[in-house]
Scaffold this motif. Structure first.
Motif, PDB file in Angstrom:
ATOM      1  N   LEU A  34       0.850  -1.190   0.000  1.00  6.20           N
ATOM      2  CA  LEU A  34       0.000   0.000   0.000  1.00  6.20           C
ATOM      3  C   LEU A  34       0.886   1.239   0.000  1.00  6.20           C
ATOM      4  N   ILE A  35       0.777   2.057  -1.043  1.00 10.81           N
ATOM      5  CA  ILE A  35       1.625   3.238  -1.191  1.00 10.81           C
ATOM      6  C   ILE A  35       1.009   4.461  -0.528  1.00 10.81           C
ATOM      7  N   SER A  36      -0.322   4.581  -0.615  1.00 11.62           N
ATOM      8  CA  SER A  36      -1.016   5.764  -0.111  1.00 11.62           C
ATOM      9  C   SER A  36      -2.056   5.364   0.925  1.00 11.62           C
ATOM     10  N   ALA A  37      -2.227   6.203   1.951  1.00 11.17           N
ATOM     11  CA  ALA A  37      -3.203   5.913   3.001  1.00 11.17           C
ATOM     12  C   ALA A  37      -3.834   7.206   3.505  1.00 11.17           C
ATOM     13  N   PHE A  38      -5.045   7.083   4.040  1.00  8.28           N
ATOM     14  CA  PHE A  38      -5.768   8.221   4.600  1.00  8.28           C
ATOM     15  C   PHE A  38      -5.642   8.219   6.122  1.00  8.28           C
ATOM     16  N   VAL A  39      -5.447   9.412   6.681  1.00  7.95           N
ATOM     17  CA  VAL A  39      -5.339   9.562   8.131  1.00  7.95           C
ATOM     18  C   VAL A  39      -6.327  10.641   8.578  1.00  7.95           C
ATOM     19  N   PRO A  40      -7.440  10.270   9.209  1.00  6.55           N
ATOM     20  CA  PRO A  40      -8.387  11.276   9.702  1.00  6.55           C
ATOM     21  C   PRO A  40      -7.744  12.131  10.791  1.00  6.55           C
ATOM     22  N   VAL A  41      -7.916  13.446  10.687  1.00  8.25           N
ATOM     23  CA  VAL A  41      -7.378  14.345  11.717  1.00  8.25           C
ATOM     24  C   VAL A  41      -8.486  15.148  12.392  1.00  8.25           C
ATOM     25  N   VAL A  42      -9.601  15.361  11.682  1.00 12.27           N
ATOM     26  CA  VAL A  42     -10.776  16.012  12.263  1.00 12.27           C
ATOM     27  C   VAL A  42     -11.967  15.087  12.072  1.00 12.27           C
ATOM     28  N   LEU A  43     -12.648  14.763  13.153  1.00 10.22           N
ATOM     29  CA  LEU A  43     -13.824  13.903  13.100  1.00 10.22           C
ATOM     30  C   LEU A  43     -15.076  14.763  13.263  1.00 10.22           C
ATOM     31  N   GLY A  44     -16.155  14.403  12.553  1.00 12.10           N
ATOM     32  CA  GLY A  44     -17.385  15.166  12.660  1.00 12.10           C
ATOM     33  C   GLY A  44     -17.297  16.514  11.970  1.00 12.10           C
ATOM     34  N   CYS A  45     -18.318  17.354  12.192  1.00 12.01           N
ATOM     35  CA  CYS A  45     -18.349  18.687  11.583  1.00 12.01           C
ATOM     36  C   CYS A  45     -19.337  19.559  12.348  1.00 12.01           C
ATOM     37  N   SER A  46     -18.999  20.835  12.486  1.00 13.57           N
ATOM     38  CA  SER A  46     -19.873  21.771  13.195  1.00 13.57           C
ATOM     39  C   SER A  46     -20.440  22.858  12.292  1.00 13.57           C
ATOM     40  N   HIS A  47     -20.175  22.778  10.990  1.00  9.36           N
ATOM     41  CA  HIS A  47     -20.615  23.854  10.096  1.00  9.36           C
ATOM     42  C   HIS A  47     -22.094  23.737   9.733  1.00  9.36           C
ATOM     43  N   ALA A  48     -22.580  22.546   9.532  1.00  3.83           N
ATOM     44  CA  ALA A  48     -24.001  22.291   9.270  1.00  3.83           C
ATOM     45  C   ALA A  48     -24.529  22.959   8.009  1.00  3.83           C
ATOM     46  N   CYS A  49     -23.963  22.611   6.854  1.00  2.00           N
ATOM     47  CA  CYS A  49     -24.577  22.993   5.584  1.00  2.00           C
ATOM     48  C   CYS A  49     -25.971  22.362   5.541  1.00  2.00           C
ATOM     49  N   THR A  50     -26.923  23.037   4.936  1.00  2.02           N
ATOM     50  CA  THR A  50     -28.304  22.561   5.003  1.00  2.02           C
ATOM     51  C   THR A  50     -28.525  21.239   4.279  1.00  2.02           C
ATOM     52  N   PHE A  51     -27.637  20.884   3.345  1.00  2.20           N
ATOM     53  CA  PHE A  51     -27.800  19.642   2.587  1.00  2.20           C
ATOM     54  C   PHE A  51     -27.057  18.463   3.208  1.00  2.20           C
ATOM     55  N   CYS A  52     -26.272  18.707   4.261  1.00  8.75           N
ATOM     56  CA  CYS A  52     -25.322  17.701   4.746  1.00  8.75           C
ATOM     57  C   CYS A  52     -25.810  16.997   6.007  1.00  8.75           C
ATOM     58  N   ILE A  53     -25.626  15.689   6.047  1.00  9.38           N
ATOM     59  CA  ILE A  53     -26.051  14.872   7.175  1.00  9.38           C
ATOM     60  C   ILE A  53     -24.916  14.611   8.168  1.00  9.38           C
ATOM     61  N   ILE A  54     -23.680  14.960   7.796  1.00  6.70           N
ATOM     62  CA  ILE A  54     -22.509  14.625   8.610  1.00  6.70           C
ATOM     63  C   ILE A  54     -22.628  15.088  10.062  1.00  6.70           C
ATOM     64  N   PRO A  55     -23.018  16.349  10.339  1.00  9.53           N
ATOM     65  CA  PRO A  55     -23.091  16.772  11.747  1.00  9.53           C
ATOM     66  C   PRO A  55     -24.058  15.935  12.578  1.00  9.53           C
ATOM     67  N   TYR A  56     -25.113  15.426  11.941  1.00  7.33           N
ATOM     68  CA  TYR A  56     -26.109  14.633  12.663  1.00  7.33           C
ATOM     69  C   TYR A  56     -25.650  13.189  12.857  1.00  7.33           C
ATOM     70  N   ARG A  57     -24.847  12.698  11.935  1.00 11.40           N
ATOM     71  CA  ARG A  57     -24.387  11.311  12.005  1.00 11.40           C
ATOM     72  C   ARG A  57     -23.092  11.171  12.810  1.00 11.40           C
ATOM     73  N   ARG A  58     -22.185  12.143  12.656  1.00 10.32           N
ATOM     74  CA  ARG A  58     -20.858  12.004  13.256  1.00 10.32           C
ATOM     75  C   ARG A  58     -20.586  12.996  14.379  1.00 10.32           C
ATOM     76  N   GLY A  59     -21.542  13.896  14.634  1.00 10.54           N
ATOM     77  CA  GLY A  59     -21.395  14.816  15.753  1.00 10.54           C
ATOM     78  C   GLY A  59     -20.550  16.036  15.434  1.00 10.54           C
ATOM     79  N   VAL A  60     -20.320  16.846  16.468  1.00 11.07           N
ATOM     80  CA  VAL A  60     -19.536  18.068  16.303  1.00 11.07           C
ATOM     81  C   VAL A  60     -18.084  17.706  16.006  1.00 11.07           C
TER      82      VAL A  60
END
Length: 242
Positions: free
Chosen positions: A14-40
């Protein structure tokens, strides 16, 4: 402790890998479900991130991508903590790591210091992913994006001006949603014109589809037909392929 053990069949392959550094989201775009599913949004500790990167490199990984729904907000929730610019500089020092990427950025949080770090750090790839989502100010307001078309255009100009001297042909990618609730034909035309003007290297296109539980799904009228969405999608697709 941050160590990540890859499956045996991926080690040293495996040459390339992803490393999460910020979990969730607090911006709450009206079309996005991320804040409700993954929290702040929650930033991971620097030591944990670096340990994971070192573990991946020890298993053969050469390139890592630092991930966040709004990756530029790394550290904003940590009192006196490092920001994304500082994190890039720290990860850059990991021996054996050859390339670093980060995504996804938000126009409101892309700083001059971050762009300077991209220019100064050899391992950081000159590729910026910064979604616009729409080219009409009212649609952007309905999406709760927090910027205007003029402000976004200014940012793209600044990225190119600041980085092209060091990296001729710096790559910029964007995201666009067509057929958002209430989007009229003239509003879509402004999105089309913006994409034609900016000539982005990559445009990730999507037809709007309401997500259950989002503000847009609960409060906005879905009045753009699937046929219209496909027509607008294909128009942008053909434009981007020119």
């Amino acid at each position: 402790d941050g160590d990540l053990i890859l499956p045996a069949h991926e080690r040293d392959r495996l040459i390339s890998a992803f490393v999460p550094v910020v979990l969730g989201c607090s911006h709450a775009c009206t079309f996005c479900i991320i804040p409700y599913r993954r929290g702040v949004e929650r930033s991971r500790a620097v030591g944990e991130i670096v340990a994971e990167v070192r573990s991946l490199v020890a298993q053969g990984v050469k390139e890592i991508t630092l991930l966040g729904q709004i990756v530029d907000r790394y550290g904003k929730d940590i009192p006196d903590g490092p920001d994304l610019t500082a994190l890039l500089k720290i990860v850059h020092e990991v021996d054996g790591l050859e390339r670093i990427r980060f995504l996804t950025s938000h126009p409101n949080w892309m700083t001059d210091e971050l762009l300077d770090a991209v220019a100064a750090l050899p391992k950081v790839m000159p590729h910026i992913e910064v979604p616009v989502q729409a080219g009409d100010d009212q649609v952007l307001a309905d999406m709760h994006r927090g910027y205007t078309v003029s402000e976004y255009t200014h940012l793209i100009d600044k990225i190119r001006d600041r980085l092209n001297g060091d990296f001729p042909g710096v790559s910029i990618a964007t995201d666009i949603i067509v057929g958002f609730s209430g989007e009229k034909q003239d509003q879509f035309q402004r999105t089309y014109d913006l994409l034609a003007e900016l000539k982005m290297d990559v445009a990730h296109l999507a037809r709007y589809s309401p997500r259950s539980g989002t503000v847009a799904e609960r409060r906005m009228v879905e009045n753009v037909t699937e046929e219209e969405k496909w027509e607008r999608f294909r128009a942008l697709e053909e434009l981007q392929e020119q």
